[in-house]
Every structure is written in C-alpha cells, then in structure tokens.
Design a protein around this motif. Structure first.
Motif, PDB file in Angstrom:
ATOM      1  N   ASP A  29       0.825  -1.214   0.000  1.00 30.33           N
ATOM      2  CA  ASP A  29       0.000   0.000   0.000  1.00 30.33           C
ATOM      3  C   ASP A  29       0.857   1.261   0.000  1.00 30.33           C
ATOM      4  OD1 ASP A  29      -2.389  -1.445  -0.062  1.00 30.33           O
ATOM      5  OD2 ASP A  29      -2.481  -1.566   2.123  1.00 30.33           O
ATOM      6  N   PHE A  30       1.953   1.230   0.754  1.00 26.99           N
ATOM      7  CA  PHE A  30       2.858   2.371   0.762  1.00 26.99           C
ATOM      8  C   PHE A  30       3.412   2.613  -0.644  1.00 26.99           C
ATOM      9  CE2 PHE A  30       7.109   4.131   0.832  1.00 26.99           C
ATOM     10  CZ  PHE A  30       6.866   5.343   1.456  1.00 26.99           C
ATOM     11  N   LEU A  70       2.084   5.373   8.016  1.00 25.17           N
ATOM     12  CA  LEU A  70       1.683   4.629   9.199  1.00 25.17           C
ATOM     13  C   LEU A  70       0.213   4.883   9.492  1.00 25.17           C
ATOM     14  CD1 LEU A  70       4.709   5.177  11.607  1.00 25.17           C
ATOM     15  CD2 LEU A  70       4.233   3.208  10.141  1.00 25.17           C
ATOM     16  N   THR A  71      -0.436   3.917  10.096  1.00 23.92           N
ATOM     17  CA  THR A  71      -1.839   4.055  10.486  1.00 23.92           C
ATOM     18  C   THR A  71      -1.911   4.657  11.890  1.00 23.92           C
ATOM     19  OG1 THR A  71      -1.924   1.878  11.517  1.00 23.92           O
ATOM     20  CG2 THR A  71      -2.439   1.996   9.129  1.00 23.92           C
ATOM     21  N   GLY A 111      10.592   1.166  13.430  1.00 19.72           N
ATOM     22  CA  GLY A 111      10.085   2.479  13.055  1.00 19.72           C
ATOM     23  C   GLY A 111       9.425   2.370  11.695  1.00 19.72           C
ATOM     24  N   PRO A 112       8.973   3.469  11.125  1.00 22.77           N
ATOM     25  CA  PRO A 112       8.276   3.415   9.840  1.00 22.77           C
ATOM     26  C   PRO A 112       9.117   2.851   8.698  1.00 22.77           C
ATOM     27  CG  PRO A 112       8.607   5.696  10.523  1.00 22.77           C
ATOM     28  CD  PRO A 112       9.020   4.830  11.664  1.00 22.77           C
ATOM     29  N   HIS A 113      10.422   3.090   8.730  1.00 25.47           N
ATOM     30  CA  HIS A 113      11.290   2.551   7.670  1.00 25.47           C
ATOM     31  C   HIS A 113      11.402   1.029   7.790  1.00 25.47           C
ATOM     32  CE1 HIS A 113      12.909   6.290   5.856  1.00 25.47           C
ATOM     33  NE2 HIS A 113      12.737   6.792   7.072  1.00 25.47           N
ATOM     34  N   THR A 151       0.545   9.892   5.728  1.00 27.69           N
ATOM     35  CA  THR A 151       0.003  10.253   7.043  1.00 27.69           C
ATOM     36  C   THR A 151       1.041  10.916   7.932  1.00 27.69           C
ATOM     37  OG1 THR A 151       0.501   8.045   7.896  1.00 27.69           O
ATOM     38  CG2 THR A 151      -1.721   8.410   7.005  1.00 27.69           C
ATOM     39  N   GLY A 152       2.318  10.710   7.640  1.00 28.15           N
ATOM     40  CA  GLY A 152       3.393  11.326   8.407  1.00 28.15           C
ATOM     41  C   GLY A 152       4.367  12.001   7.468  1.00 28.15           C
TER      42      GLY A 152
END
Length: 153
Positions: A51-52, A139-140, A96-98, A125-126
């Motif tokens: 999705d990203f 991120l959700t 983390g997000p990565h 989102t961020g």
C-alpha cells in the motif's frame, strides 16, 4: 554483498529478491529504481509495504507531471540494526516506519520542498520536513500518532 545481488522486485505485499519471487509484480517503480529503497547497511533487505508503494507511485506520477527535477530517495527500507544506528526516533527494539517498509526520505530543498509537501499530504500520514529532505510515511493511527507533520531541528 555485491551490487548485482540487490535486484529487488515489488510483489503482492513486499519487495524481495528475485530468487524467491513467486507472486504478481506491481507496475511502476519507486522513483527511479528499486536500488534506491534497499537498506543502506549492506544487508540487501527491501521489504516495502504494498500500500505504501502504491501511494509513493501516485506521488511520483504527480511530481513528474509538474516538474522535470529528479527526486532521489536517500533512505527507504531499513533493517532493525541499521535503523537503530541512524534513527533518533527508533523504538527500543530498533523499529520504526522505515523498518515496516512504510517510509522514505527524499532529498529535496527550496521551492521543490513546498511542491513535494503539497503532493505528499494527499497520500501520506506522516511528513517530516528538514532543510535537505522530506520524510514521508504511511503509518496508520494504530501504529503511531497519525496524521502528523513535523520539522526536524
């Protein structure tokens, strides 16, 4: 690890090495090639979220419909060890997000930063804004406080 081994493809959920590729490939590339998204520590991992990557593809398409300036990913996927070493915001376990395959840092400055921010806020989102780069993640709200925008000091 030799460069020739770092040929990843985007599959139904993650980017992985071709040797284990069995699923349907998505169309499009990140910004220019998958090599931009591989962990920079040399481990060769590139486990990007499907999705990203779809959102990043939309940002890429919109960017290049407006600009000829090339965007460069300076950080894409990060393994836990690499993230622990480079991120000031990494969790205790290094995540983390990565590490979730849901973030990239893009080298950009000046008026291009404003253009990219306007495009990114439609899909991400961020968003973290620095003098030399923009961090974008998807991120959700369950994964982190989102949506949010911040500046790096």
């Amino acid at each position: 690890m030799r460069r020739s081994l770092i040929k990843s493809v985007i599959l139904g959920g993650i980017a992985i090495f071709p040797e284990v590729a069995i699923a349907h490939r998505l169309t499009g590339q990140p910004l220019h090639n998958m090599g931009e998204l591989v962990c920079k520590c040399g481990c060769g991992l590139c486990l990007m979220d499907k999705d990203f990557m779809s959102k990043l593809e939309k940002i890429k398409d919109e960017w290049y419909s407006q600009s000829t300036n090339r965007l460069k990913v300076t950080s894409g996927y990060r393994c836990l060890n690499h993230n622990r070493n480079v991120s000031i915001h990494a969790a205790e376990d290094g995540s983390g997000p990565h590490t979730k395959g849901k973030a990239v840092d893009i080298l950009v400055s000046g008026s291009d930063s404003k253009k990219l921010y306007k495009i990114a806020k439609k899909h991400m989102t961020g968003i973290g804004i620095s003098k030399n780069f923009i961090h974008m993640d998807a991120l959700t709200p369950e994964e982190a406080q989102r949506p949010t925008v911040w500046r790096y000091g």
